[in-house]
Design an enzyme around this catalytic site. Sequence first.
Site, PDB file in Angstrom:
ATOM      1  N   HIS A 177     -14.304  53.432-119.926  1.00 18.55           N
ATOM      2  CA  HIS A 177     -13.725  53.857-118.651  1.00 18.55           C
ATOM      3  C   HIS A 177     -14.852  54.380-117.763  1.00 18.55           C
ATOM      4  O   HIS A 177     -15.676  55.185-118.197  1.00 18.55           O
ATOM      5  CB  HIS A 177     -12.688  54.961-118.871  1.00 18.55           C
ATOM      6  CG  HIS A 177     -12.199  55.579-117.611  1.00 18.55           C
ATOM      7  ND1 HIS A 177     -11.326  54.937-116.760  1.00 18.55           N
ATOM      8  CD2 HIS A 177     -12.472  56.777-117.044  1.00 18.55           C
ATOM      9  CE1 HIS A 177     -11.078  55.720-115.724  1.00 18.55           C
ATOM     10  NE2 HIS A 177     -11.767  56.846-115.873  1.00 18.55           N
TER      11      HIS A 177
ATOM     12  N   SER B  81     -15.674  56.341-114.127  1.00 20.42           N
ATOM     13  CA  SER B  81     -15.092  57.200-113.105  1.00 20.42           C
ATOM     14  C   SER B  81     -16.168  58.176-112.624  1.00 20.42           C
ATOM     15  O   SER B  81     -17.059  58.541-113.389  1.00 20.42           O
ATOM     16  CB  SER B  81     -13.925  57.991-113.702  1.00 20.42           C
ATOM     17  OG  SER B  81     -13.521  59.033-112.858  1.00 20.42           O
TER      18      SER B  81
ATOM     19  N   GLU C 252     -11.557  50.279-116.075  1.00 26.39           N
ATOM     20  CA  GLU C 252     -11.719  50.184-117.527  1.00 26.39           C
ATOM     21  C   GLU C 252     -12.212  48.785-117.889  1.00 26.39           C
ATOM     22  O   GLU C 252     -11.909  47.821-117.202  1.00 26.39           O
ATOM     23  CB  GLU C 252     -10.398  50.422-118.280  1.00 26.39           C
ATOM     24  CG  GLU C 252      -9.912  51.839-118.238  1.00 26.39           C
ATOM     25  CD  GLU C 252      -9.221  52.174-116.931  1.00 26.39           C
ATOM     26  OE1 GLU C 252      -8.568  51.282-116.348  1.00 26.39           O
ATOM     27  OE2 GLU C 252      -9.357  53.319-116.471  1.00 26.39           O
TER      28      GLU C 252
END
Length: 149
Positions: free
Chosen positions: A125, A127, A139
């Site tokens: 993931h 971010s 993802e």
Amino acid sequence: MDVTLGVGQSSESEMVYRLGLQWDFQRSWWETSTGRLTGYWDTAYSYWQGDQTSSNHSLSLSPVFVYEFAGERFRPYIEAGIGVAAFADTEIEDRDLGSSFQFEDRLGLGVRFGADQDLGLRVIHYSNAGLKNPNDGVEVYSLYYRMGF
């Protein structure tokens, strides 16, 4: 040093190709008859092949912790890590990452076999943890092969 080749798909349906280099921590903890905790440093280049928008590239560096279960021919393991990544572009298809700087969180499982070979599945993931808006994140679900040299 080990080399990893990975191929997967992002949550935005992009194909992601990853080439990584790994260096073991050269340490283990909690060694028992069940297994041991160890880890490695992972640095990688990823190519994101876009469907709707142009392709993207990223570089990453992560410490990864691995719990390897005991075994003679096959040694299953689980892994987890949090590192950093830099993207060439802040957009991936319909997602706006907000910044080129991203955190890279990963979970994986695999099996070690032969002389320093792994085969596994991984989810990563990306971010920016809300450091900059927007923070859509993305993802990657991938299959990988790792070979030691």
